[in-house]
Design a protein around this motif. Structure first.
Motif, PDB file in Angstrom:
ATOM      1  N   GLY A  19       0.820  -1.170  -0.062  1.00 15.64           N
ATOM      2  CA  GLY A  19       0.023   0.044   0.021  1.00 15.64           C
ATOM      3  C   GLY A  19       0.929   1.415  -0.143  1.00 15.64           C
ATOM      4  O   GLY A  19       0.344   2.292  -0.249  1.00 15.64           O
ATOM      5  N   ALA A  20       2.197   1.224   0.386  1.00 11.80           N
ATOM      6  CA  ALA A  20       2.952   2.506   0.511  1.00 11.80           C
ATOM      7  C   ALA A  20       3.474   2.777  -0.864  1.00 11.80           C
ATOM      8  O   ALA A  20       4.080   4.020  -0.821  1.00 11.80           O
ATOM      9  CB  ALA A  20       4.237   2.204   1.372  1.00 11.80           C
ATOM     10  N   LEU A  21       3.401   1.814  -2.058  1.00 16.39           N
ATOM     11  CA  LEU A  21       3.777   2.247  -3.070  1.00 16.39           C
ATOM     12  C   LEU A  21       2.409   2.792  -4.032  1.00 16.39           C
ATOM     13  O   LEU A  21       1.403   2.395  -4.068  1.00 16.39           O
ATOM     14  CB  LEU A  21       4.368   1.086  -3.878  1.00 16.39           C
ATOM     15  N   THR A  22       2.975   3.791  -4.920  1.00 17.72           N
ATOM     16  CA  THR A  22       2.218   4.403  -5.765  1.00 17.72           C
ATOM     17  C   THR A  22       1.760   3.432  -6.878  1.00 17.72           C
ATOM     18  O   THR A  22       2.641   2.343  -7.298  1.00 17.72           O
ATOM     19  CB  THR A  22       2.413   5.697  -6.412  1.00 17.72           C
ATOM     20  N   PRO A  23       0.664   3.416  -7.681  1.00 23.71           N
ATOM     21  CA  PRO A  23       0.493   2.601  -8.820  1.00 23.71           C
ATOM     22  C   PRO A  23       1.649   2.593  -9.848  1.00 23.71           C
ATOM     23  O   PRO A  23       2.015   1.721 -10.447  1.00 23.71           O
ATOM     24  CB  PRO A  23      -0.890   3.254  -9.396  1.00 23.71           C
ATOM     25  N   SER A  24       2.128   3.920  -9.886  1.00 25.36           N
ATOM     26  CA  SER A  24       3.459   3.815 -10.924  1.00 25.36           C
ATOM     27  C   SER A  24       4.452   3.194 -10.475  1.00 25.36           C
ATOM     28  O   SER A  24       5.310   2.406 -11.236  1.00 25.36           O
ATOM     29  CB  SER A  24       3.785   5.339 -11.097  1.00 25.36           C
ATOM     30  N   GLN A  25       4.640   3.175  -9.244  1.00 24.78           N
ATOM     31  CA  GLN A  25       5.891   2.596  -8.592  1.00 24.78           C
ATOM     32  C   GLN A  25       5.802   0.954  -8.327  1.00 24.78           C
ATOM     33  O   GLN A  25       6.737   0.365  -8.912  1.00 24.78           O
ATOM     34  CB  GLN A  25       6.130   3.055  -6.963  1.00 24.78           C
ATOM     35  N   ARG A  26       4.340   0.603  -8.344  1.00 18.38           N
ATOM     36  CA  ARG A  26       4.162  -0.763  -8.649  1.00 18.38           C
ATOM     37  C   ARG A  26       4.644  -1.596  -9.978  1.00 18.38           C
ATOM     38  O   ARG A  26       5.003  -2.451 -10.008  1.00 18.38           O
ATOM     39  CB  ARG A  26       2.786  -1.044  -7.777  1.00 18.38           C
ATOM     40  N   ALA A  27       4.080  -0.508 -11.197  1.00 20.35           N
ATOM     41  CA  ALA A  27       4.230  -0.830 -12.251  1.00 20.35           C
ATOM     42  C   ALA A  27       5.765  -0.947 -12.540  1.00 20.35           C
ATOM     43  O   ALA A  27       6.087  -2.060 -13.359  1.00 20.35           O
ATOM     44  CB  ALA A  27       3.696   0.095 -13.176  1.00 20.35           C
ATOM     45  N   VAL A  28       6.363   0.014 -11.959  1.00 20.82           N
ATOM     46  CA  VAL A  28       8.087  -0.229 -12.469  1.00 20.82           C
ATOM     47  C   VAL A  28       8.646  -1.165 -11.821  1.00 20.82           C
ATOM     48  O   VAL A  28       9.268  -1.809 -12.553  1.00 20.82           O
ATOM     49  CB  VAL A  28       8.654   1.369 -12.007  1.00 20.82           C
ATOM     50  N   ILE A  29       8.155  -1.380 -10.604  1.00 19.95           N
ATOM     51  CA  ILE A  29       9.235  -2.587  -9.995  1.00 19.95           C
ATOM     52  C   ILE A  29       8.708  -3.898 -10.522  1.00 19.95           C
ATOM     53  O   ILE A  29       9.427  -4.924 -10.731  1.00 19.95           O
ATOM     54  CB  ILE A  29       8.771  -2.525  -8.231  1.00 19.95           C
ATOM     55  N   SER A  30       7.495  -3.983 -10.751  1.00 19.68           N
ATOM     56  CA  SER A  30       6.766  -5.320 -11.269  1.00 19.68           C
ATOM     57  C   SER A  30       7.501  -5.325 -12.918  1.00 19.68           C
ATOM     58  O   SER A  30       7.788  -6.555 -13.336  1.00 19.68           O
ATOM     59  CB  SER A  30       5.481  -5.200 -11.701  1.00 19.68           C
ATOM     60  N   ARG A  31       7.839  -4.270 -13.729  1.00 17.58           N
ATOM     61  CA  ARG A  31       8.479  -4.339 -14.898  1.00 17.58           C
ATOM     62  C   ARG A  31       9.852  -4.807 -14.889  1.00 17.58           C
ATOM     63  O   ARG A  31      10.332  -5.658 -15.491  1.00 17.58           O
ATOM     64  CB  ARG A  31       8.228  -3.175 -15.569  1.00 17.58           C
ATOM     65  N   LEU A  32      10.589  -4.317 -13.815  1.00 25.07           N
ATOM     66  CA  LEU A  32      12.021  -4.599 -13.546  1.00 25.07           C
ATOM     67  C   LEU A  32      11.910  -6.134 -13.212  1.00 25.07           C
ATOM     68  O   LEU A  32      13.090  -6.843 -13.387  1.00 25.07           O
ATOM     69  CB  LEU A  32      12.460  -3.788 -12.479  1.00 25.07           C
ATOM     70  N   HIS A  33      10.944  -6.648 -12.335  1.00 24.47           N
ATOM     71  CA  HIS A  33      11.077  -7.902 -11.982  1.00 24.47           C
ATOM     72  C   HIS A  33      10.961  -8.890 -13.131  1.00 24.47           C
ATOM     73  O   HIS A  33      11.421 -10.007 -13.287  1.00 24.47           O
ATOM     74  CB  HIS A  33       9.878  -8.348 -10.839  1.00 24.47           C
ATOM     75  N   THR A  34       9.961  -8.483 -13.909  1.00 26.33           N
ATOM     76  CA  THR A  34       9.418  -9.235 -15.108  1.00 26.33           C
ATOM     77  C   THR A  34      10.730  -9.202 -16.111  1.00 26.33           C
ATOM     78  O   THR A  34      10.992 -10.311 -16.797  1.00 26.33           O
ATOM     79  CB  THR A  34       8.212  -8.912 -15.767  1.00 26.33           C
ATOM     80  N   GLU A  35      11.297  -8.217 -16.473  1.00 26.70           N
ATOM     81  CA  GLU A  35      12.106  -7.949 -17.665  1.00 26.70           C
ATOM     82  C   GLU A  35      13.477  -7.594 -17.548  1.00 26.70           C
ATOM     83  O   GLU A  35      14.055  -7.770 -18.235  1.00 26.70           O
ATOM     84  CB  GLU A  35      11.540  -6.661 -18.379  1.00 26.70           C
ATOM     85  N   GLY A  36      13.760  -7.419 -16.187  1.00 24.94           N
ATOM     86  CA  GLY A  36      15.208  -7.269 -15.943  1.00 24.94           C
ATOM     87  C   GLY A  36      15.837  -5.938 -15.887  1.00 24.94           C
ATOM     88  O   GLY A  36      14.875  -5.030 -16.070  1.00 24.94           O
ATOM     89  N   PRO A  37      16.952  -5.776 -15.678  1.00 26.69           N
ATOM     90  CA  PRO A  37      17.629  -4.342 -15.524  1.00 26.69           C
ATOM     91  C   PRO A  37      17.410  -3.620 -16.883  1.00 26.69           C
ATOM     92  O   PRO A  37      17.365  -4.223 -17.904  1.00 26.69           O
ATOM     93  CB  PRO A  37      19.035  -4.676 -15.382  1.00 26.69           C
ATOM     94  N   THR A  38      17.308  -2.368 -16.726  1.00 24.86           N
ATOM     95  CA  THR A  38      17.164  -1.283 -17.787  1.00 24.86           C
ATOM     96  C   THR A  38      17.298   0.257 -17.374  1.00 24.86           C
ATOM     97  O   THR A  38      17.470   0.320 -16.290  1.00 24.86           O
ATOM     98  CB  THR A  38      15.641  -1.717 -18.435  1.00 24.86           C
ATOM     99  N   THR A  39      17.203   0.820 -18.475  1.00 32.15           N
ATOM    100  CA  THR A  39      17.574   2.286 -18.166  1.00 32.15           C
ATOM    101  C   THR A  39      16.419   3.142 -17.704  1.00 32.15           C
ATOM    102  O   THR A  39      15.281   2.684 -18.000  1.00 32.15           O
ATOM    103  CB  THR A  39      18.550   3.184 -19.410  1.00 32.15           C
ATOM    104  N   THR A  40      16.615   4.273 -17.338  1.00 33.32           N
ATOM    105  CA  THR A  40      15.330   5.094 -16.975  1.00 33.32           C
ATOM    106  C   THR A  40      14.756   5.621 -18.269  1.00 33.32           C
ATOM    107  O   THR A  40      13.444   5.589 -18.333  1.00 33.32           O
ATOM    108  CB  THR A  40      16.030   6.490 -16.174  1.00 33.32           C
TER     109      THR A  40
END
Length: 177
Positions: free
Chosen positions: A65-86
């Motif tokens: 709950g402490a994460l915003t929807p955007s933060q959840r989306a980014v951490i999920s993407r990094l989890h799924t797709e791996g390291p990447t640039t800004t």
């Protein structure tokens, strides 16, 4: 009045609909009645609303709950797709690079992501999910699945669970590309 010489006739209009039987028109306007949405349209609207409510309930059940929807989306993407640039994350999430930098800074502050030098371009950095980030993702998924499992087991009988399994298969077909 109906007699053997005069069979009954249709009324001028049907009281339940106010429509003339031969034309389907309303006597007062001469126009066809407005029709409601098609069954498929109602299903689409209802399905979208129910899926949205389900996702909100599952999010509420998670500890993220402490994460915003955007933060959840980014951490999920990094989890799924791996390291990447800004820049790559910003493109993928359809936000400006400045906004993505703010999202990543918040995640980095919580030690859910970390930065490292880009392997081939010294001007860039690459973000990846940390072990704590992986644990957070796993914890959130477990909490969501536990809530859903409990809801299915306690609110639905065996026939309803079979129906839900069939509906799940149909939903999978809907989202296949």
């Amino acid at each position: 009045m109906a007699t053997p010489d005069h069979p009954p006739t249709e009324p001028a209009s049907r009281p339940e609909t106010g429509q003339r039987p031969e034309t389907g028109q309303r006597p007062e306007t001469g126009q066809r009645p407005e029709r409601g949405p098609r069954a498929e349209e109602r299903i689409a609207v209802d399905l979208a609303a129910v899926v949205s409510q389900l996702m909100r309930r599952m999010r509420a059940a998670s500890s993220q709950g402490a994460l915003t929807p955007s933060q959840r989306a980014v951490i999920s993407r990094l989890h799924t797709e791996g390291p990447t640039t800004t820049a790559a994350l910003a493109r993928a999430e359809l936000v400006r690079p400045q906004s993505m930098r703010m999202i990543l800074a918040a995640l980095e502050e919580q030690t859910l992501v970390e930065r490292a030098p880009h392997p081939t371009d010294g001007r860039q950095v690459v973000f990846s999910i940390t072990e704590r980030g992986h644990e957070a993702i796993a914890s959130v998924r477990q909490a969501k699945q536990s809530w859903l499992l409990d809801a299915i087991e306690t609110r639905l009988d065996a026939d309803e669970r079979r129906t839900l399994a069939e509906a799940t298969d149909l939903l999978k077909r809907l989202v296949q590309e």
